[in-house]
Design a protein around this motif. Structure first.
Motif, PDB file in Angstrom:
ATOM      1  N   ALA A   1       0.273  -1.126  -0.202  1.00 61.79           N
ATOM      2  CA  ALA A   1      -0.454  -0.003  -0.166  1.00 61.79           C
ATOM      3  C   ALA A   1       0.939   1.106  -0.142  1.00 61.79           C
ATOM      4  O   ALA A   1       0.449   2.561  -1.057  1.00 61.79           O
ATOM      5  CB  ALA A   1      -0.861  -0.058   1.177  1.00 61.79           C
ATOM      6  N   LEU A   2       1.816   1.051   1.303  1.00 61.18           N
ATOM      7  CA  LEU A   2       2.894   2.350   1.098  1.00 61.18           C
ATOM      8  C   LEU A   2       3.779   2.532  -0.316  1.00 61.18           C
ATOM      9  O   LEU A   2       3.547   3.437  -1.209  1.00 61.18           O
ATOM     10  CB  LEU A   2       3.838   2.266   1.742  1.00 61.18           C
ATOM     11  N   TRP A   3       3.924   1.510  -0.825  1.00 61.94           N
ATOM     12  CA  TRP A   3       4.625   1.925  -2.019  1.00 61.94           C
ATOM     13  C   TRP A   3       3.402   2.375  -3.689  1.00 61.94           C
ATOM     14  O   TRP A   3       4.133   3.418  -3.842  1.00 61.94           O
ATOM     15  CB  TRP A   3       4.766   0.266  -2.753  1.00 61.94           C
ATOM     16  N   GLU A   4       2.709   1.696  -2.941  1.00 62.55           N
ATOM     17  CA  GLU A   4       1.520   2.580  -4.435  1.00 62.55           C
ATOM     18  C   GLU A   4       1.093   3.922  -3.911  1.00 62.55           C
ATOM     19  O   GLU A   4       1.172   4.757  -4.670  1.00 62.55           O
ATOM     20  CB  GLU A   4       0.137   1.501  -4.086  1.00 62.55           C
ATOM     21  N   VAL A   5       0.756   4.006  -2.920  1.00 64.01           N
ATOM     22  CA  VAL A   5       0.201   5.558  -2.518  1.00 64.01           C
ATOM     23  C   VAL A   5       1.366   6.787  -2.599  1.00 64.01           C
ATOM     24  O   VAL A   5       1.363   7.652  -3.473  1.00 64.01           O
ATOM     25  CB  VAL A   5       0.134   5.472  -0.825  1.00 64.01           C
ATOM     26  N   LEU A   6       3.162   5.941  -2.384  1.00 66.11           N
ATOM     27  CA  LEU A   6       3.977   6.924  -2.081  1.00 66.11           C
ATOM     28  C   LEU A   6       4.561   7.407  -3.647  1.00 66.11           C
ATOM     29  O   LEU A   6       4.806   8.530  -4.270  1.00 66.11           O
ATOM     30  CB  LEU A   6       4.963   6.474  -1.489  1.00 66.11           C
ATOM     31  N   THR A   7       4.250   6.022  -4.538  1.00 68.64           N
ATOM     32  CA  THR A   7       4.156   6.366  -6.020  1.00 68.64           C
ATOM     33  C   THR A   7       3.244   7.176  -6.725  1.00 68.64           C
ATOM     34  O   THR A   7       3.452   8.572  -7.888  1.00 68.64           O
ATOM     35  CB  THR A   7       4.818   5.528  -6.994  1.00 68.64           C
TER      36      THR A   7
ATOM     37  N   ASP B   1       9.768   8.786  -7.487  1.00 73.96           N
ATOM     38  CA  ASP B   1       9.528   8.287  -8.366  1.00 73.96           C
ATOM     39  C   ASP B   1       8.932   7.602  -9.169  1.00 73.96           C
ATOM     40  O   ASP B   1       9.620   6.275  -9.103  1.00 73.96           O
ATOM     41  CB  ASP B   1      10.906   9.142  -9.233  1.00 73.96           C
ATOM     42  N   ALA B   2       7.769   7.249  -9.802  1.00 72.73           N
ATOM     43  CA  ALA B   2       6.810   6.236 -10.119  1.00 72.73           C
ATOM     44  C   ALA B   2       8.000   5.803 -11.363  1.00 72.73           C
ATOM     45  O   ALA B   2       7.830   4.618 -12.243  1.00 72.73           O
ATOM     46  CB  ALA B   2       5.946   6.210 -10.633  1.00 72.73           C
ATOM     47  N   TYR B   3       8.795   6.201 -11.825  1.00 67.90           N
ATOM     48  CA  TYR B   3       9.440   6.067 -13.212  1.00 67.90           C
ATOM     49  C   TYR B   3      11.093   5.368 -12.562  1.00 67.90           C
ATOM     50  O   TYR B   3      10.964   3.912 -13.792  1.00 67.90           O
ATOM     51  CB  TYR B   3      10.159   7.188 -13.801  1.00 67.90           C
ATOM     52  N   TYR B   4      11.632   5.282 -11.576  1.00 72.46           N
ATOM     53  CA  TYR B   4      12.185   4.748 -11.046  1.00 72.46           C
ATOM     54  C   TYR B   4      12.136   2.882 -10.598  1.00 72.46           C
ATOM     55  O   TYR B   4      12.183   2.490 -10.524  1.00 72.46           O
ATOM     56  CB  TYR B   4      13.140   5.177 -10.424  1.00 72.46           C
ATOM     57  N   TRP B   5      11.098   3.640  -9.594  1.00 73.09           N
ATOM     58  CA  TRP B   5      10.182   2.748  -8.490  1.00 73.09           C
ATOM     59  C   TRP B   5       8.781   2.005  -9.168  1.00 73.09           C
ATOM     60  O   TRP B   5       8.581   1.149  -8.411  1.00 73.09           O
ATOM     61  CB  TRP B   5       9.700   3.458  -7.122  1.00 73.09           C
ATOM     62  N   SER B   6       8.515   2.227 -10.569  1.00 76.65           N
ATOM     63  CA  SER B   6       7.503   1.679 -10.884  1.00 76.65           C
ATOM     64  C   SER B   6       6.477   2.179 -10.009  1.00 76.65           C
ATOM     65  O   SER B   6       6.463   2.973  -8.443  1.00 76.65           O
ATOM     66  CB  SER B   6       8.034   0.672 -11.400  1.00 76.65           C
ATOM     67  N   SER B   7       5.347   0.285 -10.058  1.00 83.79           N
ATOM     68  CA  SER B   7       4.382   1.428  -8.774  1.00 83.79           C
ATOM     69  C   SER B   7       3.742  -0.810  -9.173  1.00 83.79           C
ATOM     70  O   SER B   7       3.347  -1.411  -9.965  1.00 83.79           O
ATOM     71  CB  SER B   7       3.452   1.742  -8.075  1.00 83.79           C
ATOM     72  N   PRO B   8       2.842  -1.085  -7.291  1.00 79.09           N
ATOM     73  CA  PRO B   8       2.556  -2.341  -7.957  1.00 79.09           C
ATOM     74  C   PRO B   8       1.776  -2.605  -8.893  1.00 79.09           C
ATOM     75  O   PRO B   8       1.349  -3.769  -9.675  1.00 79.09           O
ATOM     76  CB  PRO B   8       1.706  -2.677  -6.063  1.00 79.09           C
ATOM     77  N   SER B   9       0.893  -1.908  -9.067  1.00 81.99           N
ATOM     78  CA  SER B   9      -0.242  -1.620 -10.391  1.00 81.99           C
ATOM     79  C   SER B   9       0.085  -1.998 -11.723  1.00 81.99           C
ATOM     80  O   SER B   9       0.019  -1.948 -12.099  1.00 81.99           O
ATOM     81  CB  SER B   9      -1.539  -0.623  -9.888  1.00 81.99           C
ATOM     82  N   ARG B  10       1.127  -1.171 -12.049  1.00 80.50           N
ATOM     83  CA  ARG B  10       2.096  -0.614 -13.086  1.00 80.50           C
ATOM     84  C   ARG B  10       2.614  -2.104 -12.920  1.00 80.50           C
ATOM     85  O   ARG B  10       2.583  -2.704 -14.936  1.00 80.50           O
ATOM     86  CB  ARG B  10       2.550  -0.193 -13.495  1.00 80.50           C
ATOM     87  N   ILE B  11       3.144  -3.057 -12.463  1.00 81.42           N
ATOM     88  CA  ILE B  11       4.161  -4.176 -12.825  1.00 81.42           C
ATOM     89  C   ILE B  11       2.795  -5.901 -12.664  1.00 81.42           C
ATOM     90  O   ILE B  11       3.339  -6.037 -13.445  1.00 81.42           O
ATOM     91  CB  ILE B  11       4.731  -4.259 -10.687  1.00 81.42           C
ATOM     92  N   LEU B  12       1.464  -5.236 -11.928  1.00 79.12           N
ATOM     93  CA  LEU B  12       0.271  -6.298 -12.165  1.00 79.12           C
ATOM     94  C   LEU B  12       0.113  -6.027 -13.285  1.00 79.12           C
ATOM     95  O   LEU B  12      -0.161  -7.086 -14.404  1.00 79.12           O
ATOM     96  CB  LEU B  12      -0.567  -6.192 -11.151  1.00 79.12           C
TER      97      LEU B  12
END
Lengths: 261, 296
Positions: free
Chosen positions: B61-67, B73-84
């Motif tokens: 949840a933190l990963w998703e919210v913070l990105t 930065d979602a470019y480097y860290w992506s996000s759980p929803s994008r990975i899915l």
């Protein structure tokens, strides 16, 4: 009576740091069939060396070892052997441990089990056949180890301090248990111990070893009638013999004191 | 009863009532306090399970919210929803499933081969102390050598196909397996061997009835390490040169700066690694069956 084991001029030497060291000096023993013979002596007197030689596990430096008149030097499989540690295989059930000797000889499992079962029932392991060694007490494990030795079916059994690791209470129970078995089977037993009471209570003959390097300093025959009872261990003649043995061991050439439990 | 004086000792007067006076009536009616250890154990296990789940949910949840709010930065860290969603497109439109099959089969082949051959080698040291003594330093040397550095050689030697990956996974595991089996063999109780010989056993009987089962726990303990090492070997093999596999996918994604896809690779590999780990745990359980000593 017939001589079962004849040990003539047997000694064992090692070479260490360029020096020749005697583990056991020349020893002569002649053991009659069906006798219960104990060997006592201080630690490191070569008792276990002697046993290893009789069991054929190590060759002696000099001398002859005969069983039933046959030379058995370096030949294993002529005697049953039991050590202080129970040496049960932890991944095998008690039953499978007891039939190990027969299994090695190639006796079919069914037959081996048929022979083991009545003995287990009779000698205090009834219902324990399916358990693993770790689930049993030290005394029970030693029972299993002895039954394994017994089922190996040799006339001669070597017991190397079999009860040495047990507590005093259990040891007494096991001594009576051993006597019961011995009276049922009448095997020739060679028993190493450093417990003087145990030696007197169990034996027909006691050989006393001196301290390192070991040699026999005395042979004593115990005339106490059988079957023996716990009360006998506090009789005057028992005490007298005990005092004599203590004396022998405390100045047996080296002055090494012996622990009595 | 009075104390009895004997020659050399005294028998003391002793009655149970004297040493432990009976409880008073009112005290007896109180209920005794009995600890229910099983219930406590169950409760603490439940708390641990809930705690684990909570931590996992919190991280995702933190990963998703913070990105999403831009703190990461979602470019480097992506996000759980994008990975899915990227994973889904890779499965449906791409070759993700084939890549997974490719990487896991080379891993498993290398693992099985390395463990079997290594264990046999370690066990064989029991037969001859001289043979063991001669081999040992070389085994230690091989163990110290970073096998991954061999990857380019193996790829050149065996080609960029499947077998260079298997060979690398094998190289990673074989020495560990051999060393474990060797320690197991060295730990065999000499008295146990002595007893077997006294029962008239031949050497091969001692080997099969005592040495192998005795060394079994040592060999089993190397399995968990080896499955991870094997996967690492297979992936590095794919990094060097390959046309299939998750390792290739990650390297490819990196070169085209598709960081989402790199994350997909990382996540897939983590899951793959965990699945294989659990497989090994099941294998361990199966192999340890009959080791009654486990119970005590």
């Amino acid at each position: 009576m017939k001589t079962k084991i004849e040990i003539a001029g047997v000694s064992k030497w090692f070479r260490r740091d360029g020096q020749e060291i005697a583990a056991m000096q020349e020893t002569n023993l002649s053991i009659e069939e069906g006798r219960f013979v104990s060997i006592i002596g201080p630690s490191g007197c070569g008792k276990s060396t002697l046993f290893n030689i009789i069991a054929g596990l190590i060759p002696p430096s000099t001398g002859r070892v005969l069983a039933d008149g046959e030379d058995i030097i370096g030949k294993t499989g002529h005697v049953g052997y039991m050590l202080q540690k129970d040496m049960l295989l932890p991944w095998r059930t008690i039953l499978d441990n007891i039939i190990l000797g027969m299994e090695i000889r190639g006796v079919p499992r069914k037959e081996a089990v048929a022979r083991a079962q009545p003995l287990m029932d009779r000698y205090g392991l009834k219902g324990f056949g399916g358990h693993y060694p770790a689930e049993l007490s030290g005394g029970m494990r030693q029972r299993a180890a002895l039954l394994r030795t017994l089922l190996y079916d040799r006339d001669i059994i070597l017991l190397d301090e079999p009860f040495g690791a047990l507590d005093a209470q259990t040891r007494l129970t096991m001594q009576n248990w051993l006597l019961e078995i011995w009276e049922d089977f009448r095997k020739t037993v060679l028993f190493v111990t450093h417990d003087i009471d145990e030696a007197i209570y169990l034996s027909d003959d006691i050989y006393v070893f001196s301290g390192r390097p070991g040699r026999i300093i005395s042979k004593i025959s115990v005339d106490m009638p059988r079957p023996r009872h716990m009360e006998d261990t506090v009789s005057a003649s028992f005490m007298e013999l005990k005092a004599h043995l203590l004396d022998l061991l405390s100045d047996g050439g080296t002055g090494t004191k012996v622990h009595i439990s | 009863m009075e104390n009895v004086q004997k020659k050399g000792y005294v028998i003391h007067r002793f009655e149970a009532a004297e040493s432990a006076p009976p409880l008073k009536q009112e005290a007896r009616q109180e209920r005794p306090v009995i600890l229910d250890e099983e219930a406590q154990e169950r409760r603490s296990r439940r708390i641990v399970t809930i705690g684990r789940l909570a931590v996992a949910v919190l991280i995702v949840a933190l990963w998703e919210v913070l990105t999403r709010i831009g703190w990461m930065d979602a470019y480097y860290w992506s996000s759980p929803s994008r990975i899915l969603s990227t994973t889904w497109t890779q499965i449906t439109a791409g070759t993700l499933l084939e890549d997974i099959a490719y990487t896991s089969s080379s891993t498993i082949l290398g693992f099985v081969g390395g463990t079997l051959i290594g264990s046999l080698l370690g066990l064989s040291f029991w037969w001859s102390r001289k043979f063991a003594g001669i081999s040992e330093p070389f085994l230690i040397l091989l163990n110290a050598m970073p096998k991954l550095a061999l990857a380019p050689v193996l790829v050149i030697l065996l080609g960029i196909g499947f077998f260079s990956k298997v060979a690398l996974a094998f190289a990673m595991t074989v020495v560990v397996a051999a060393l474990s089996a060797h320690s197991g063999v060295q730990s065999v109780d000499k008295d146990m061997e002595k007893l077997m010989y006294s029962l008239g056993a031949k050497r091969h009987q001692v080997f099969t009835k005592v040495v192998i089962p005795w060394a079994m726990p040592w060999m089993i303990s190397s399995l968990r390490i080896n499955i991870a090492l094997s996967l690492a070997g297979a992936i590095v093999g794919e990094f060097i040169a390959s046309s299939h596999g998750i390792g290739r996918m990650v390297i490819y994604a990196g070169t085209i700066l598709d960081i989402n896809l790199v994350w997909v690779g990382v996540v897939v590999l983590s899951v793959l690694s965990m699945v294989m780990y659990m497989g090994v745990v099941l294998l361990e359980k199966w192999l340890s069956k009959g080791y009654g000593m486990k119970k005590a």
